[in-house]
Scaffold this motif. Sequence first.
Motif, mmCIF file in Angstrom:
data_model
loop_
_atom_site.group_PDB
_atom_site.id
_atom_site.type_symbol
_atom_site.label_atom_id
_atom_site.label_comp_id
_atom_site.label_asym_id
_atom_site.label_seq_id
_atom_site.Cartn_x
_atom_site.Cartn_y
_atom_site.Cartn_z
ATOM 1 N N ASN A 149 69.715 25.122 43.857
ATOM 2 C CA ASN A 149 70.935 24.539 43.277
ATOM 3 C C ASN A 149 70.998 23.029 43.517
ATOM 4 O O ASN A 149 72.047 22.417 43.298
ATOM 5 C CB ASN A 149 72.187 25.235 43.816
ATOM 6 N N ASN A 188 71.368 33.348 41.838
ATOM 7 C CA ASN A 188 72.839 33.461 41.883
ATOM 8 C C ASN A 188 73.530 32.151 41.512
ATOM 9 O O ASN A 188 74.551 32.146 40.821
ATOM 10 C CB ASN A 188 73.313 33.844 43.294
ATOM 11 N N CYS A 189 72.988 31.035 41.995
ATOM 12 C CA CYS A 189 73.651 29.747 41.750
ATOM 13 C C CYS A 189 73.619 29.414 40.254
ATOM 14 O O CYS A 189 74.622 28.968 39.682
ATOM 15 C CB CYS A 189 72.990 28.639 42.579
ATOM 16 N N ASP A 191 73.268 31.513 37.752
ATOM 17 C CA ASP A 191 74.129 32.455 37.030
ATOM 18 C C ASP A 191 75.611 32.106 37.190
ATOM 19 O O ASP A 191 76.426 32.401 36.325
ATOM 20 C CB ASP A 191 73.898 33.897 37.523
ATOM 21 N N ALA A 192 75.950 31.485 38.339
ATOM 22 C CA ALA A 192 77.372 31.219 38.618
ATOM 23 C C ALA A 192 77.875 29.921 37.986
ATOM 24 O O ALA A 192 79.075 29.683 37.953
ATOM 25 C CB ALA A 192 77.596 31.144 40.126
ATOM 26 N N CYS A 193 76.982 29.080 37.495
ATOM 27 C CA CYS A 193 77.435 27.777 36.975
ATOM 28 C C CYS A 193 78.218 27.985 35.670
ATOM 29 O O CYS A 193 77.665 28.402 34.652
ATOM 30 C CB CYS A 193 76.247 26.850 36.750
ATOM 31 N N ALA A 238 81.195 26.120 42.479
ATOM 32 C CA ALA A 238 80.705 27.451 42.075
ATOM 33 C C ALA A 238 79.257 27.712 42.501
ATOM 34 O O ALA A 238 78.943 28.807 42.987
ATOM 35 C CB ALA A 238 80.873 27.626 40.568
ATOM 36 N N CYS A 239 78.364 26.718 42.323
ATOM 37 C CA CYS A 239 76.949 26.981 42.634
ATOM 38 C C CYS A 239 76.684 27.014 44.141
ATOM 39 O O CYS A 239 75.625 27.453 44.574
ATOM 40 C CB CYS A 239 76.034 25.973 41.940
ATOM 41 N N ASN A 241 79.320 28.237 46.318
ATOM 42 C CA ASN A 241 80.032 29.445 46.752
ATOM 43 C C ASN A 241 79.200 30.700 46.491
ATOM 44 O O ASN A 241 79.299 31.685 47.216
ATOM 45 C CB ASN A 241 81.369 29.575 46.005
ATOM 46 N N ALA A 242 78.385 30.667 45.409
ATOM 47 C CA ALA A 242 77.641 31.878 45.013
ATOM 48 C C ALA A 242 76.383 32.105 45.848
ATOM 49 O O ALA A 242 75.732 33.136 45.700
ATOM 50 C CB ALA A 242 77.232 31.751 43.542
ATOM 51 N N CYS A 243 76.057 31.161 46.699
ATOM 52 C CA CYS A 243 74.753 31.216 47.368
ATOM 53 C C CYS A 243 74.778 32.065 48.635
ATOM 54 O O CYS A 243 75.542 31.784 49.560
ATOM 55 C CB CYS A 243 74.310 29.799 47.710
#
Length: 343
Positions: A149, A188-189, A191-193, A238-239, A241-243
């Motif tokens: 990320n 995950n990062c 996908d979360a953006c 977001a990128c 928090n998702a990690c």
Amino acid sequence: MHQNDLAEKIRNKALELGFEGCGMIKLDKLRDYEEILDQRIEDCPKSKPMLGNTKRYARPEIPYPWAKAVVVCVTRYGKYKVPENLEGLIGKYYLYDHKLQPDSRVTKSIAELEEYFTELGIRFSKELHGVTAMRWAAYKAGLGIIRKNNFLYTKHGSWVIIDTWVIDHELEWVETNDLTACPDDCSNCIDACPTRSLFKPFCMDSTACITGLTWGATGLLPESLSEAMGKWIYGCDACQNACPENGATWTEEVELPGLTELANKISFSNILSMDESAMREVLLSKFWFIQPEKFWLWKVNVLRAMINDFKPEHKDDIMRASEDKNEKVREMTARLLKKIEFV
Ligand code: B12
Ligand code: SF4
Ligand code: SF4
């Protein structure tokens, strides 16, 4: 004094002052940032105007002909309590960033470290946004690793702020760490953006990053982009928090002085009713990326967040915003009113 002893003294002083880590690298270690940047611009040509002038980060001796090395320090902010009402609205970095905060402990530590440089006969210089590419410098100084990320991670995750100085001594102090690279199969990062700004590993379209848009937009954004930006009104996490590597790294142990009081003054409703002097008093000193000539952007961001998460109790605030003296605020309110007809 031997160069190595001098480097060790500076590193020890920095740790004593509360920095999580400190390293030093000679300028030639930064040259390959130019390749990283060229690669980024090739992968994402739209980023060029925003990143074009960061090329100088590979050669700090151009603005500072006397420079021989870079000192890099990291400060951990994942230890602080986050005001509940600001979670998901304001990027956490901005709550704890010490830049332009004269009362911050870190600002005082920076001043003490600089006094120490002077005591040791070292010439130095620092810039608000860094004298070089700070993630790259911190990585080269062994203070952490860069994950997919793009964030620099220490053992405390990505919740760290970086500071850099150029100095006129050729010092080197490279730490070791046992952090391991991202798992090959994790995305995950990415996908979360929400805006697809982070569209592949180690690469982002900085023109689509919510952070830049929340304080850099010059007018109303296209509806599809506005929609993707969700409720963020200043920054975006977001990128991070998702990690999973950030999983247990936010510990919520310490209260940042003054933050609860500030948070109590911030709500969608309060921002929409603020005049210029209230914005100066409440928002400007901490969230200084939005300068007074762009105060309208706070209200536009709030209205956009309201569109994306509409609640009937917002109605009175919206009616008030429809009479705001700024045209962009009125235009955004009209957009919102059109939308809530369908709710
Ligand atoms: C310009 C800038 C922005 C721009 C553009 C960001 C960008 N990434 O290009 C905007 C306004 C969008 C922005 C936003 C934010 N920023 Co900013 N930003 C900067 C600034 C001034 C320069 C960054 C830069 O050089 N970008 C150019 C590109 C090429 O670099 P990059 O995306 O960071 O990518 C790095 C890695 O991907 C790596 N890399 C690339 N390819 C490869 C391949 C491999 C295999 C490896 C290992 C590494 C690697 O090299 C790059 C250089 O370090 C720095 C301060 C500084 N002087 O360094 C802060 C900085 C990067 N920002 C920071 C932060 C916290 C943010 C925000 C999180 C704030 C927020 N909460 O909203 C957001 C998040 C954006 C994001 N997802 O990265 C911190 C990051 C701290 C950390 N732990 O990493 C910095 C270091 C500021 C600081 N004082 O601490 N930022
Ligand atoms: S900060 Fe937000 S918008 Fe920017 S790259 Fe990360 S998730 Fe995407
Ligand atoms: S979410 Fe996965 S891929 Fe992204 S930075 Fe974290 S570990 Fe790496």
